[in-house]
Design an enzyme around this catalytic site. Structure first.
Site, PDB file in Angstrom:
ATOM      1  CG  HIS A 270      60.184  78.491  43.386  1.00 24.76           C
ATOM      2  ND1 HIS A 270      59.974  77.796  42.239  1.00 24.76           N
ATOM      3  CD2 HIS A 270      59.396  77.897  44.334  1.00 24.76           C
ATOM      4  CE1 HIS A 270      59.116  76.819  42.470  1.00 24.76           C
ATOM      5  NE2 HIS A 270      58.741  76.863  43.733  1.00 24.76           N
TER       6      HIS A 270
ATOM      7  CD  GLN B 134      34.958  43.990  71.227  1.00 24.16           C
ATOM      8  OE1 GLN B 134      35.185  44.290  70.070  1.00 24.16           O
ATOM      9  NE2 GLN B 134      33.848  44.388  71.840  1.00 24.16           N
TER      10      GLN B 134
ATOM     11  CE1 TYR C 138      28.438  49.462  51.327  1.00 24.51           C
ATOM     12  CE2 TYR C 138      28.527  48.544  53.540  1.00 24.51           C
ATOM     13  CZ  TYR C 138      28.242  48.406  52.196  1.00 24.51           C
ATOM     14  OH  TYR C 138      27.739  47.220  51.717  1.00 24.51           O
TER      15      TYR C 138
ATOM     16  CG  ASP D  49      31.341  48.024  71.416  1.00 24.24           C
ATOM     17  OD1 ASP D  49      32.358  48.605  71.001  1.00 24.24           O
ATOM     18  OD2 ASP D  49      31.312  46.805  71.672  1.00 24.24           O
TER      19      ASP D  49
ATOM     20  CD  GLU E  95      64.689  73.925  47.124  1.00 21.68           C
ATOM     21  OE1 GLU E  95      63.734  74.190  46.357  1.00 21.68           O
ATOM     22  OE2 GLU E  95      64.524  73.491  48.274  1.00 21.68           O
TER      23      GLU E  95
ATOM     24  CB  SER F  44      36.465  43.318  67.261  1.00 26.24           C
ATOM     25  OG  SER F  44      35.522  43.838  66.407  1.00 26.24           O
TER      26      SER F  44
ATOM     27  CD  GLN G 142      27.134  46.248  44.394  1.00 26.45           C
ATOM     28  OE1 GLN G 142      28.285  45.846  44.328  1.00 26.45           O
ATOM     29  NE2 GLN G 142      26.160  45.525  44.925  1.00 26.45           N
TER      30      GLN G 142
ATOM     31  CG  HIS H 178      32.566  41.981  66.992  1.00 29.35           C
ATOM     32  ND1 HIS H 178      31.425  42.547  66.504  1.00 29.35           N
ATOM     33  CD2 HIS H 178      32.978  42.777  67.996  1.00 29.35           C
ATOM     34  CE1 HIS H 178      31.150  43.632  67.206  1.00 29.35           C
ATOM     35  NE2 HIS H 178      32.073  43.801  68.117  1.00 29.35           N
TER      36      HIS H 178
ATOM     37  CD  GLU I  15      38.488  47.638  67.693  1.00 27.17           C
ATOM     38  OE1 GLU I  15      38.528  46.399  67.802  1.00 27.17           O
ATOM     39  OE2 GLU I  15      37.600  48.238  67.032  1.00 27.17           O
ATOM     40  CG  HIS I  16      37.792  47.779  72.184  1.00 24.32           C
ATOM     41  ND1 HIS I  16      37.540  46.852  71.206  1.00 24.32           N
ATOM     42  CD2 HIS I  16      37.011  48.845  71.904  1.00 24.32           C
ATOM     43  CE1 HIS I  16      36.639  47.335  70.357  1.00 24.32           C
ATOM     44  NE2 HIS I  16      36.305  48.551  70.752  1.00 24.32           N
TER      45      HIS I  16
END
Ligand code: NAD
Length: 439
Positions: free
Chosen positions: A423, A262, A133, A364, A418, A240, A194, A265, A330-331
């Site tokens: 088995h 950042q 995506y 990045d 068991e 971010s 969709q 963003h 994250e960073h």
């Protein structure tokens, strides 16, 4: 004047202040989920027809069939040819570095043989078909194409299907050129829930994939969450984050701009500075106020810094590392002398940038490592997107005849414990019949 939180780690109530700073309501808006669930159900039921209708409604395209929304291969190559040389070179340069880095991540199959001839191992197989995506509603992200598609291709994924919404039919040459460079196999100009539904369930025209990767808005994120289990997904990315640890000896303008990088963003992005040097923190605050006015995205930066940003005075760099581990950003920039000395103390961060010259922005785009990173403290238990996200592991077991006797006895005891007789017998048959068959 911009108002950013100023905290001191020695203050009473500091721990609570940090928790408050990190608290983040994951926008699981019920209305978005209701909309997305209805779209997904419709795509599952009506396939192409529903996909076409939603695409015309949300992206205002002019088409009579989904097949018309697939871009031919030469369209991607044409976008690459059309790019100004400087941009094409930059994109190809970045792609080369990202590929070289990710080639090091390839997992290999392995096996070993025990003295009785029993063989055990792990077989690595790339995913068959992956959906990528690429967001395209409001802006375009060619770097996202590189960061998602290259590890998939390095892993050996056979077919990479990209979806990218093109509101009003406006395709973005940089995005398509990036797809051409990465060897994306098919591109459909569809987006939103969709597109995620089409990839997860398959339609008459869009093939069903095994995993969906790539960022998107709240509708895309909700749709990925809903189809998880039917297909794999990469991760659910939050806003971010950047956390900078600085000893006070880096140019304050550089640090202010790293925080902006950042913060720009979105309003929920998080930018935090930790430093033991109070004067330096003042200098960064002054630089922020001065540089902000010249930034085209100053409204977003201001909102983000005022909402979730902080300048924190710590006792020393040890204290800074402990707080960083708690935040699990994250960073993380270690903008200090001898940064490698502090690296061992960092346990939780998506990507770690060492030294005064390593700005997060390089990561990045073009340093090489992946920019799809764990956010919202998930770096405590997860890792950057990589080749391993596109490879599966199958266990291999080949038991020799004598091995089946030894292992069979153990399995039989445990299975009977068991209460699982089939088995037990399945294991026992192998060694009980051994002598008989050999006669
Ligand atoms: P998008 O492609 O994610 O979303 C566009 C689609 O949203 C449209 O095609 C439409 O189908 C759907 N949509 C819009 N309004 C809708 C509604 N009311 N009902 C149902 N569906 C609707 O593009 P975008 O909107 O530009 O968002 C991109 C997002 O990706 C941003 O949030 C950006 O921050 C994020 N992003 C993250 C990273 C990362 O690495 N974390 C990288 C790039 C982009």
């Amino acid at each position: 004047m911009i108002q950013i939180k100023r905290l001191r780690s020695t203050d009473v109530g500091f721990n609570d202040a940090v928790e408050k700073l990190l608290a983040f309501e994951d926008a699981q808006d019920a209305l978005i989920y209701a909309t997305v669930s209805a779209i997904l159900a419709d795509i599952k039921k009506r396939g192409d027809k529903a996909l076409l209708e939603y695409t015309l409604r949300f992206d205002h395209l002019d088409a009579t069939a989904v097949a018309e929304l697939e871009l031919p291969h030469d369209r991607l190559q044409e976008s690459l040819r059309k790019l100004p040389v400087e941009r094409r070179d930059a994109l190809e340069y970045a792609a080369r570095r990202v590929r070289a880095y990710h080639e090091k991540q390839l997992l290999q199959s392995w096996s070993y043989t025990e003295p009785d001839g029993t063989l055990l191992g792990q077989k690595i197989t790339p995913l068959d078909r992956v959906g990528l995506y690429v967001p395209g509603g409001k802006a375009s992200y060619p770097s996202s194409v590189l960061m998602n598609a290259i590890p998939a291709k390095v892993a050996g994924v056979s077919e990479l299907i990209m979806v990218v919404p093109t509101p009003g039919g406006d395709t973005n040459d940089l995005v398509l050129a990036a797809a051409a460079i990465c060897g994306v196999d098919r591109v459909f100009t569809v987006g939103g829930a969709q597109a995620v539904g089409a990839l997860a369930y398959g339609t008459q025209t869009v093939p069903r994939v095994d995993k969906i990767v790539g960022p998107g808005n709240a509708y895309v994120a909700a749709a990925k969450r809903c189809v998880f289990g039917i297909v794999g997904i990469d991760m659910l990315a939050g806003p971010s984050e950047i956390l900078v640890i600085c000893d006070g000896k880096t140019n304050p303008d550089w640090i202010a701009m790293d925080l902006f990088s950042q913060a720009e963003h979105d309003e929920l992005a998080q930018a935090i500075l930790l430093s033991p040097d109070a004067r330096f923190i003042d200098d960064v605050a002054t630089s922020i106020a001065r540089q902000l006015e010249a930034m085209p995205r100053k409204t977003v930066i201001r909102a983000s810094l005022e909402n979730r940003g902080a300048l924190i005075q710590v006792r020393d760099l040890d204290d800074a590392c402990a707080i960083a581990n708690r935040i699990a950003p994250e960073h993380l920039e270690l903008s200090v002398g001898q940064p490698e000395k502090w690296l061992d103390k960092i346990r939780h961060a998506g990507a770690i940038f060492l030294g005064r010259h390593t700005s997060e922005a390089l990561g990045d785009y073009c340093a090489g490592p992946n920019h799809v990173l764990p956010t919202s403290r998930t770096a405590r238990f997860s890792s950057p997107l990589g080749v391993y996200d596109f490879q599966k592991r199958s266990s291999i077991i080949q038991v020799s005849e004598s091995g089946s006797a030894e292992l069979g006895k153990i399995a039989s005891i445990l299975a009977r414990g068991e209460g699982l007789q089939a088995h037990a017998m399945s294991a026992e048959y192998r060694f009980m019949n051994l002598t008989e068959r050999n006669d």
